[in-house]
Design a protein around this motif. Structure first.
Motif, mmCIF file in Angstrom:
data_model
loop_
_atom_site.group_PDB
_atom_site.id
_atom_site.type_symbol
_atom_site.label_atom_id
_atom_site.label_comp_id
_atom_site.label_asym_id
_atom_site.label_seq_id
_atom_site.Cartn_x
_atom_site.Cartn_y
_atom_site.Cartn_z
ATOM 1 N N ARG A 1 27.377 36.592 -12.240
ATOM 2 C CA ARG A 1 27.124 37.804 -12.681
ATOM 3 C C ARG A 1 25.803 37.979 -13.113
ATOM 4 N NH1 ARG A 1 32.999 38.756 -15.495
ATOM 5 N NH2 ARG A 1 33.791 40.099 -13.861
ATOM 6 N N ILE A 2 25.230 36.905 -14.089
ATOM 7 C CA ILE A 2 23.855 36.948 -14.462
ATOM 8 C C ILE A 2 22.685 36.419 -13.325
ATOM 9 C CG2 ILE A 2 22.370 35.633 -16.032
ATOM 10 C CD1 ILE A 2 24.284 37.929 -17.190
ATOM 11 N N LYS A 3 23.287 35.708 -12.390
ATOM 12 C CA LYS A 3 22.314 35.320 -11.407
ATOM 13 C C LYS A 3 22.025 36.530 -10.525
ATOM 14 C CE LYS A 3 22.374 32.839 -6.882
ATOM 15 N NZ LYS A 3 21.393 31.911 -7.037
ATOM 16 N N PHE A 4 22.762 37.558 -10.535
ATOM 17 C CA PHE A 4 22.565 38.904 -9.647
ATOM 18 C C PHE A 4 22.158 40.178 -10.535
ATOM 19 C CE2 PHE A 4 25.285 36.200 -6.751
ATOM 20 C CZ PHE A 4 24.342 36.244 -5.593
ATOM 21 N N TRP A 5 22.168 39.565 -11.859
ATOM 22 C CA TRP A 5 21.968 40.831 -12.690
ATOM 23 C C TRP A 5 20.454 41.138 -12.794
ATOM 24 C CZ3 TRP A 5 19.569 39.401 -18.020
ATOM 25 C CH2 TRP A 5 19.586 40.531 -18.609
ATOM 26 N N LYS B 1 32.545 40.078 -18.836
ATOM 27 C CA LYS B 1 33.242 41.285 -18.224
ATOM 28 C C LYS B 1 32.288 41.755 -17.246
ATOM 29 C CE LYS B 1 35.321 42.146 -22.599
ATOM 30 N NZ LYS B 1 35.648 43.226 -23.734
ATOM 31 N N MET B 2 32.695 42.345 -16.324
ATOM 32 C CA MET B 2 32.064 43.062 -15.552
ATOM 33 C C MET B 2 31.020 43.999 -15.965
ATOM 34 S SD MET B 2 33.212 45.921 -12.034
ATOM 35 C CE MET B 2 33.346 47.479 -13.395
ATOM 36 N N LEU B 3 29.798 43.784 -15.324
ATOM 37 C CA LEU B 3 28.503 44.488 -15.919
ATOM 38 C C LEU B 3 28.305 45.963 -15.210
ATOM 39 C CD1 LEU B 3 25.920 41.765 -15.689
ATOM 40 C CD2 LEU B 3 27.511 42.148 -17.428
ATOM 41 N N GLU C 1 29.195 43.469 -9.527
ATOM 42 C CA GLU C 1 30.263 42.797 -9.126
ATOM 43 C C GLU C 1 30.531 42.598 -7.941
ATOM 44 O OE1 GLU C 1 33.747 41.184 -11.679
ATOM 45 O OE2 GLU C 1 31.696 41.765 -11.708
ATOM 46 N N LYS C 2 30.057 43.594 -6.967
ATOM 47 C CA LYS C 2 30.047 43.307 -5.622
ATOM 48 C C LYS C 2 29.161 42.112 -5.284
ATOM 49 C CE LYS C 2 29.145 45.924 -1.234
ATOM 50 N NZ LYS C 2 28.988 46.873 -0.604
ATOM 51 N N LYS C 3 28.013 42.390 -5.619
ATOM 52 C CA LYS C 3 27.034 41.190 -5.304
ATOM 53 C C LYS C 3 27.180 39.704 -5.742
ATOM 54 C CE LYS C 3 22.634 43.767 -5.470
ATOM 55 N NZ LYS C 3 21.589 44.118 -6.411
ATOM 56 N N THR C 4 28.352 39.718 -7.063
ATOM 57 C CA THR C 4 28.644 38.406 -7.557
ATOM 58 C C THR C 4 29.776 37.987 -6.625
ATOM 59 O OG1 THR C 4 28.382 39.132 -9.774
ATOM 60 C CG2 THR C 4 30.072 37.587 -9.320
#
Length: 450
Positions: free
Chosen positions: A344-348, A371-373, A378-381
């Motif tokens: 999640r943080i990688k794609f944030w 939790k979902m950002l 979420e889709k990218k994750t």
């Protein structure tokens, strides 16, 4: 520390010795006569130094403990199997009391495990070492993948095990050069002979420590002769205590006559069992497959911000992930929250304001990767995880179905079968995790696995 030695009875020694020979499987010596002599010295050494055994067990050689009679035990009624005096144990404190102590005092850069490794080789080559019967009985050939042939190792291509074994071997060779070649051989040539303290011997002794040592809070890393004769099983109900100057092993479950008595070194997946001990368990509920990745940030400010967010939520640091990389794990179809949060943080995408606040005052934004950002992140994750799993699966030259076919045949050698089973299990876990991710979903939110 009060040392209490309780000598075994004559009948007990006869009983143990008989069972030793009945289950004798020597593979460390060139002749059975030599193996018998080593065995007799070891049994006598145990008796002379106060090691006591339950009358219901016998020892296989060079390792393995067999129940010679039924053992009846429960959680509430534990049965003591063996009792070993602390005087036989080998750890950092043992080394600091030895003739090598001044050398290690003069060279504090040598870590405690290297100290023990060097001490073991030193004692192994002494004619009058206290531990000589024990050291002579240690296996000269190990079954761990580091000692497999190149052809055998090639069967593990794609597996985390092979990657880690190669990294371990490289690290040991570097340590040998740093500690032995560049330091001890030069400063203490009269004590350390390069023809005796060879690189091969150094790698061997480190693997002996990795495969046989225990860890107690009061002793640290420690080799305990006799206790290391027990093989591991994840489901073994045993307890090991160190108290009153003795190491004691208790079983908390029944053992049938003729069955092996195991110890439990922790809930180990087959990856670890193969790498450290050279075997796998056919049905291991703790099996897992590894995934590694990086945050992929070239901008040091963005990288620092993302690491700070992960660190704030305990998702950066040991055991998974660490640094700016992740060495995470999959357990069957379940995906650890640390891995999900990392991606999640990688794609944030931090906002301009968030980047400015971090750059100017090290302010960490109020976001929670457990939790979902948002839906786009979420889709990218999910897509990123699926793609990364596919990349890891593609490392294996053989397919999942090919391995299954090979395992159904009978032509594989023991090591080849272990290697194929290992990579088959890893691929199955990775495939199952990928299938789970590809099931239509909007969010990966769930109860953390770890």
């Amino acid at each position: 520390v009060k040392i209490v030695n309780i000598p075994p009875t004559t009948e007990m020694i006869k009983h143990i010795t008989l069972l030793f020979f009945l289950s004798l499987t020597v593979h460390i010596c060139s002749s059975s006569d030599e193996g018998d002599e080593i065995f007799e010295r070891l049994v006598g050494w145990f008796a002379d130094n106060g090691v006591t055994y339950s009358a219901e067990v016998g020892l296989g050689f060079p390792h393995g403990v067999i129940a010679s009679a039924p053992i009846e035990a429960t959680e509430k009624k534990k049965v003591k199997i063996v009792n070993i005096p602390q005087t036989l144990a080998i750890n950092e404190e043992t080394v600091k009391k030895s003739d090598l102590a001044p050398i290690f005092e003069e060279n504090p850069s040598i870590d405690s495990t290297a100290m023990v490794a060097i001490f073991l080789l030193h004692e192994k080559n002494k004619e009058k070492s206290l531990w000589k019967p024990y050291l002579d009985a240690l296996p000269k050939e190990l079954d761990t993948p580091m000692f497999w042939s190149k052809k055998e190792q090639k069967l593990l291509t794609g597996s985390w095990v092979l990657d880690r074994v190669k990294a371990d071997e490289k690290s040991l060779k570097e340590n040998y050069k740093e500690v032995m070649v560049d330091l001890l051989f030069k400063k203490y040539a009269a004590i350390f002979d390069p023809d005796v303290y060879t690189e091969d011997e150094y790698i061997w002794v480190w693997n002996i420590i990795w495969s046989r040592a225990f860890w107690f809070e009061s002793t640290g890393l420690v080799l305990v002769p006799m206790l290391d004769s027990f093989n591991h099983h994840n489901e073994a109900k045993t307890e090991i205590y160190f108290e009153d100057g003795h190491f004691s092993l208790f079983t908390k479950s029944n053992v049938e006559s003729g069955a092996e008595v195991y110890i439990n070194r922790g809930q180990r997946p087959n990856n670890d069992l193969l790498r450290l001990y050279g075997f796998i368990l056919p049905a291991n509920q703790y099996n897992l497959a590894f995934i590694e990745d990086t945050l992929g940030e070239k901008d040091p400010i963005r990288l620092g911000l993302k690491k700070a967010v992960l660190n704030k939520h305990n998702m950066l640091g040991p055991p998974y992930p660490y640094g700016d990389t992740i060495d995470g794990l999959w357990v069957r179809k379940d995906i650890p929250l640390q891995v999900i949060g990392f991606y999640r943080i990688k794609f944030w995408e931090p906002t301009t304001a968030q980047m400015r606040a971090w750059k100017e005052s090290q302010t960490i934004p109020d976001i929670n990767p457990s939790k979902m950002l948002d839906e786009d992140n979420e889709k990218k994750t999910i897509v990123g995880l699926v793609d990364r799993l596919a990349e890891i699966i593609d490392r294996y030259p053989e397919g999942y179905k090919e391995d299954k076919t090979l395992l159904q045949g009978k032509e594989l050698s023991e090591r080849a079968r272990i290697a194929v089973q290992m990579r088959y299990q890893e691929k199955k876990i990775l495939n199952d995790a990928r299938t789970t991710l590809m099931t239509p979903k909007k969010s990966l939110d769930r109860t953390p696995l770890l």
